[in-house]
Design a protein around this motif. Structure first.
Motif, short mmCIF file in Angstrom:
data_model
loop_
_atom_site.label_atom_id
_atom_site.label_comp_id
_atom_site.label_asym_id
_atom_site.label_seq_id
_atom_site.Cartn_x
_atom_site.Cartn_y
_atom_site.Cartn_z
N ASP A 281 1.02 -1.30 -0.14
CA ASP A 281 -0.40 0.25 -0.21
C ASP A 281 0.54 1.13 0.05
O ASP A 281 0.84 2.41 -0.57
CB ASP A 281 -1.03 -0.19 1.85
CG ASP A 281 -2.11 -1.01 1.00
OD1 ASP A 281 -2.00 -1.64 0.59
OD2 ASP A 281 -2.14 -1.10 2.80
N GLY B 274 0.86 4.12 -2.79
CA GLY B 274 0.02 5.21 -1.79
C GLY B 274 1.47 6.56 -2.43
O GLY B 274 0.93 7.84 -3.19
N SER C 129 0.60 10.37 -4.69
CA SER C 129 0.72 11.27 -3.64
C SER C 129 1.71 12.25 -4.52
O SER C 129 2.11 13.16 -4.47
CB SER C 129 0.87 10.81 -2.69
OG SER C 129 1.90 10.58 -1.83
N ASP D 248 0.66 8.20 2.62
CA ASP D 248 0.61 7.46 2.00
C ASP D 248 -0.06 5.92 1.37
O ASP D 248 -0.68 5.04 0.82
CB ASP D 248 1.91 7.50 1.77
CG ASP D 248 2.46 8.37 1.11
OD1 ASP D 248 1.85 9.31 0.26
OD2 ASP D 248 3.73 9.25 0.75
N LYS D 249 0.02 5.02 2.89
CA LYS D 249 -0.22 4.24 3.30
C LYS D 249 -1.80 3.95 2.90
O LYS D 249 -2.08 3.03 2.42
CB LYS D 249 -0.32 3.56 4.37
CG LYS D 249 1.05 2.83 4.23
CD LYS D 249 1.12 2.55 6.05
CE LYS D 249 3.03 1.89 5.82
NZ LYS D 249 3.29 0.96 7.20
N ILE E 69 -3.71 5.99 0.76
CA ILE E 69 -4.08 6.09 -0.27
C ILE E 69 -3.50 4.76 -1.07
O ILE E 69 -4.22 5.22 -1.90
CB ILE E 69 -3.36 7.09 -0.87
CG1 ILE E 69 -3.75 9.01 -0.47
CG2 ILE E 69 -3.46 7.36 -1.87
CD1 ILE E 69 -2.86 9.84 -0.58
N GLY E 70 -3.09 4.50 -0.87
CA GLY E 70 -2.28 2.63 -2.00
C GLY E 70 -3.69 2.29 -2.06
O GLY E 70 -4.05 1.17 -2.52
N LYS F 6 -0.74 15.98 -0.67
CA LYS F 6 -1.22 14.47 -0.91
C LYS F 6 -2.35 13.99 -1.13
O LYS F 6 -3.44 13.21 -2.34
CB LYS F 6 -0.18 13.81 0.00
CG LYS F 6 1.06 13.09 0.02
CD LYS F 6 1.65 13.00 1.71
CE LYS F 6 3.40 11.88 1.55
NZ LYS F 6 3.48 11.99 0.34
N ALA G 176 -4.49 12.53 -4.31
CA ALA G 176 -5.36 11.64 -4.47
C ALA G 176 -6.62 11.68 -5.37
O ALA G 176 -7.74 10.85 -5.47
CB ALA G 176 -5.32 10.87 -3.32
#
Length: 244
Positions: free
Chosen positions: A28, A32, A36, A159-160, A162-163, A190, A194
């Motif tokens: 992830d 992400g 991002s 980020d995790k 978003i991923g 970020k 997204a």
């Protein structure tokens, strides 16, 4: 205590960035981070190979050759400490990058916002054990928090998330991103990359983050002393009496 290890994000055989992160949900994280940072679209992303080394972990993926220019423009040249979202960016232009305008998105009531911030705590098992990590969750009206990720770094947690959402085909415009951290510039950047129109956090944003959110059409909300504080594009918050 939470683990904190160097995680190298390797694209097309070259290290793009090395971030200090909690070594969980790294597939992830790789997705992400690429999204991002604007170096890839969802269509560009595929399988992530996670390789453990004595010195740290590599998360490897291959991107189309057409993305190499974007990779080079955003390349980070140094290890990113967990509290620094822009460490390693080697130009002022890249630090102040433009983000896309976010159109549409849902509206939430003040009750929804308070519920989202409260419910995120139930999705933080690592925080309950360590009291030393951040969380990022996705709130959908009527369903509550449907997904969350944790990390020692607030940027990494986002980020995790978003991923994970991208991998599961979840559109950020259908809900709100909810954060345990302050709304700093890069957190807003970020979220905008997204496609999130609404971001709620436990702490207030910085002035620069609000300016970026205003320009991008994003709604920023935090929990204030007197209730809910709305800092930009208040049209997405219903019955909001605490607008700054």
């Amino acid at each position: 205590m939470p683990e904190e290890v160097p995680v190298a994000l390797v694209h097309n055989g070259s290290t793009f960035a090395v971030m200090m992160a909690t070594p969980t949900d790294l597939e992830d994280f790789a997705w992400g981070f690429a999204l991002s940072e604007g170096v890839a679209s969802i269509e560009d992303l595929g399988e992530v190979e996670v390789i453990e080394h004595e010195a740290g972990i590599e998360a490897r993926m291959w991107l189309p050759e057409a993305r190499i220019a974007a990779l080079n423009a955003r390349r980070r040249a140094m290890v990113g400490p967990v509290g620094c979202g822009l460490c390693g960016i080697d130009s002022l232009e890249e630090a102040g990058r433009k983000v896309p305008t976010v159109a549409g998105g849902i509206a939430l009531s003040e009750t929804d916002v308070a519920l989202a911030l409260d419910e995120l705590r139930d999705w933080q098992p690592l925080h309950d054990e360590t009291h030393a990590v951040h969380g990022a969750g996705f709130y959908v009206p009527g369903s509550g928090i449907v997904m969350a990720r944790e990390d020692v770094g607030r940027h990494n947690a986002l980020d995790k998330l978003i991923g994970a959402m991208a991998r599961d085909g979840i559109d950020p415009a259908t809900g709100a991103i909810v954060l345990t951290s302050r709304l700093s510039l890069e957190m807003v950047q970020k979220a905008a990359m997204a496609g999130a129109g609404l971001v709620c956090a436990v702490s207030a944003p910085t002035a620069h983050a609000v300016r970026v959110a205003e320009a991008a059409g994003m709604t920023l909300v935090s929990r204030g002393r007197g209730g809910i504080a709305v800092f930009s594009h208040a049209h997405r918050i219903k019955e909001s009496d605490h607008v700054l």
